[in-house]
Design an enzyme around this catalytic site. Sequence first.
Site, PDB file in Angstrom:
ATOM      1  N   LYS A 122     -89.416 -78.486 -18.778  1.00 22.76           N
ATOM      2  CA  LYS A 122     -89.317 -78.841 -20.199  1.00 22.76           C
ATOM      3  C   LYS A 122     -90.343 -79.910 -20.497  1.00 22.76           C
ATOM      4  O   LYS A 122     -90.691 -80.711 -19.618  1.00 22.76           O
ATOM      5  CB  LYS A 122     -87.924 -79.401 -20.516  1.00 22.76           C
ATOM      6  N   ASP A 174     -89.697 -75.290 -28.710  1.00 20.76           N
ATOM      7  CA  ASP A 174     -88.376 -75.937 -28.786  1.00 20.76           C
ATOM      8  C   ASP A 174     -88.326 -76.639 -30.141  1.00 20.76           C
ATOM      9  O   ASP A 174     -89.033 -76.219 -31.069  1.00 20.76           O
ATOM     10  CB  ASP A 174     -88.196 -76.901 -27.594  1.00 20.76           C
TER      11      ASP A 174
HETATM   12  P1  NAD Z   1     -85.213 -76.366 -35.317  1.00 19.70           P
HETATM   13  O1  NAD Z   1     -86.085 -77.545 -35.392  1.00 19.70           O
HETATM   14  O2  NAD Z   1     -85.679 -75.060 -35.841  1.00 19.70           O
HETATM   15  O3  NAD Z   1     -83.825 -76.675 -36.076  1.00 19.70           O
HETATM   16  C1  NAD Z   1     -83.060 -77.821 -35.860  1.00 19.70           C
HETATM   17  C2  NAD Z   1     -82.112 -77.956 -37.062  1.00 19.70           C
HETATM   18  O4  NAD Z   1     -81.189 -79.004 -36.791  1.00 19.70           O
HETATM   19  C3  NAD Z   1     -82.821 -78.314 -38.368  1.00 19.70           C
HETATM   20  O5  NAD Z   1     -82.245 -77.561 -39.423  1.00 19.70           O
HETATM   21  C4  NAD Z   1     -82.476 -79.804 -38.555  1.00 19.70           C
HETATM   22  O6  NAD Z   1     -82.446 -80.197 -39.920  1.00 19.70           O
HETATM   23  C5  NAD Z   1     -81.095 -79.824 -37.958  1.00 19.70           C
HETATM   24  N1  NAD Z   1     -80.624 -81.149 -37.580  1.00 19.70           N
HETATM   25  C6  NAD Z   1     -81.310 -82.158 -36.987  1.00 19.70           C
HETATM   26  N2  NAD Z   1     -80.487 -83.226 -36.850  1.00 19.70           N
HETATM   27  C7  NAD Z   1     -79.298 -82.866 -37.354  1.00 19.70           C
HETATM   28  C8  NAD Z   1     -78.047 -83.521 -37.504  1.00 19.70           C
HETATM   29  N3  NAD Z   1     -77.866 -84.776 -37.120  1.00 19.70           N
HETATM   30  N4  NAD Z   1     -77.024 -82.823 -38.052  1.00 19.70           N
HETATM   31  C9  NAD Z   1     -77.200 -81.556 -38.470  1.00 19.70           C
HETATM   32  N5  NAD Z   1     -78.346 -80.898 -38.368  1.00 19.70           N
HETATM   33  C10 NAD Z   1     -79.377 -81.547 -37.815  1.00 19.70           C
HETATM   34  O7  NAD Z   1     -84.756 -76.261 -33.790  1.00 19.70           O
HETATM   35  P2  NAD Z   1     -84.171 -74.995 -33.026  1.00 19.70           P
HETATM   36  O8  NAD Z   1     -85.281 -74.294 -32.348  1.00 19.70           O
HETATM   37  O9  NAD Z   1     -83.241 -74.236 -33.912  1.00 19.70           O
HETATM   38  O10 NAD Z   1     -83.333 -75.750 -31.889  1.00 19.70           O
HETATM   39  C11 NAD Z   1     -82.013 -76.251 -32.138  1.00 19.70           C
HETATM   40  C12 NAD Z   1     -81.306 -76.425 -30.814  1.00 19.70           C
HETATM   41  O11 NAD Z   1     -81.303 -75.174 -30.139  1.00 19.70           O
HETATM   42  C13 NAD Z   1     -81.986 -77.422 -29.862  1.00 19.70           C
HETATM   43  O12 NAD Z   1     -80.973 -78.063 -29.103  1.00 19.70           O
HETATM   44  C14 NAD Z   1     -82.804 -76.533 -28.964  1.00 19.70           C
HETATM   45  O13 NAD Z   1     -83.041 -77.133 -27.702  1.00 19.70           O
HETATM   46  C15 NAD Z   1     -81.862 -75.354 -28.856  1.00 19.70           C
HETATM   47  N6  NAD Z   1     -82.537 -74.117 -28.425  1.00 19.70           N
HETATM   48  C16 NAD Z   1     -83.492 -73.527 -29.192  1.00 19.70           C
HETATM   49  C17 NAD Z   1     -84.110 -72.373 -28.713  1.00 19.70           C
HETATM   50  C18 NAD Z   1     -85.117 -71.624 -29.535  1.00 19.70           C
HETATM   51  O14 NAD Z   1     -85.544 -70.557 -29.074  1.00 19.70           O
HETATM   52  N7  NAD Z   1     -85.476 -72.084 -30.710  1.00 19.70           N
HETATM   53  C19 NAD Z   1     -83.758 -71.850 -27.468  1.00 19.70           C
HETATM   54  C20 NAD Z   1     -82.764 -72.476 -26.732  1.00 19.70           C
HETATM   55  C21 NAD Z   1     -82.151 -73.623 -27.225  1.00 19.70           C
END
Ligand code: NAD
Length: 418
Positions: free
Chosen positions: A106, A146
Amino acid sequence: MTANANPFESLQSQIEDAAVHLDVGDDVIDRLKHPERVLETNLTVELDDGSLERFRAYRSQFNGDRGPYKGGIRYHPGVTRDEVKALSGWMVYKCAVVNIPYGGGKGGIVIDPREYSQAELERITRAFATELRPFIGEDRDIPAPDVNTGQREMNWIKDTYETLENTTSPGVITGKAIESGGSYGRVEATGRSTMLTAREAFDYLGKDIAGATVAVQGYGNAGWIAANLLEEIGATVVAVSDSSGAIYAESGLDTQAVRSFKTDTGTVSDYEDADDEFSNEELLTLDVDLLVPAALENAIDEELAHDVQADVIAEAANGPLTPGADRVLAEQDVLVIPDILANAGGVTVSYFEWVQNRQRFYWSEERVNEELETLIVDAFDDLVETYETHDIDTFRTAAYVVAIQRVVNAFEEGGTFP
Ligand code: NAD
């Protein structure tokens, strides 16, 4: 959201909980609790006004026993060395639980990307890619998107790597745009595995997901797709949130319309067809059938866990529950589908992307989704079998037992060097 749990300590305590159920020596378990190496680098980049700024960046390569290191790159002001280490460890066990031939890695840059222009972000990303070049490669370490990174950043990293290496190597990174060698279904894959595992969990409990009420914290890539696909299979998404707050509609939100609203305005707040608006904490404690935390780590701590009313939690985010919250939720009989399975769709389709890149032969979206469903449902069944045969308390510990055993098997087959 609380920030009081160190994610690296959370990871280590999850491994310790699983180790109790495994016939593996403490020395081997100790090895599996620490990264093999962490790159820490300072990127000095020229901003648009001609001044210089330094950005701290990390890449943690946690374990490569089962294959190349694999994992995303995050842009966030809260990135820390321990967070990156934890996230890289979760990747090891995530890849093992879905049985794809990768280790875990990561990376992250300490940055709020909203404060920089596209040209600045490109220079920052290319500076990081230059630092990463000796450490990454199709068979060595394969980054991916991510939080706050996506196809654009992946394409820059691929281009920098290929230029410096004087080669074509689309498999050096995943999550690319289709035109740059990306895979159909990758963008939706994390939300899709969240939906699939929730569907399987409801089935396991003898409940129907159609008609279930759902709350989703975080309406980014993972959260919005999970919400949309859950709506598609008949669930009612009553609440969603982003960093600005939560919205609620008793009869269900139109997930696509909320997404369009967020794309236009930058937030879900003030969405016109909502009955109510409240805080993220209130969303997390709503009386719903399914809760999907899809924002950042430590969203639910021990104190808040006492107020959680959902029957099932599907962790789309990485590490959204502190270990204390996990214990409380287990006592309350809340079924938690652990992140390493619930959000494993992203890395699974990354694996499919890499396979397609290596073969230079590309699949249809239907094939991607079918292969994903097979791997995720098989992984869910393996988890349930271990949960039942080892008489384990939680799905999370069962997932770690499955995953750690696979990593240990690979390690023991290979032995140590020198
Ligand atoms: P992203 O940046 O697209 O979305 C994150 C969202 O969370 C945004 O809408 C943001 O406004 C919101 N957010 C931030 N702080 C917040 C809070 N305090 N309360 C409520 N909402 C809040 O990111 P993503 O890619 O969707 O990733 C989100 C999670 O999923 C992370 O933990 C990431 O590690 C995990 N993840 C993502 C992927 C992927 O393929 N995108 C894969 C595995 C895990």
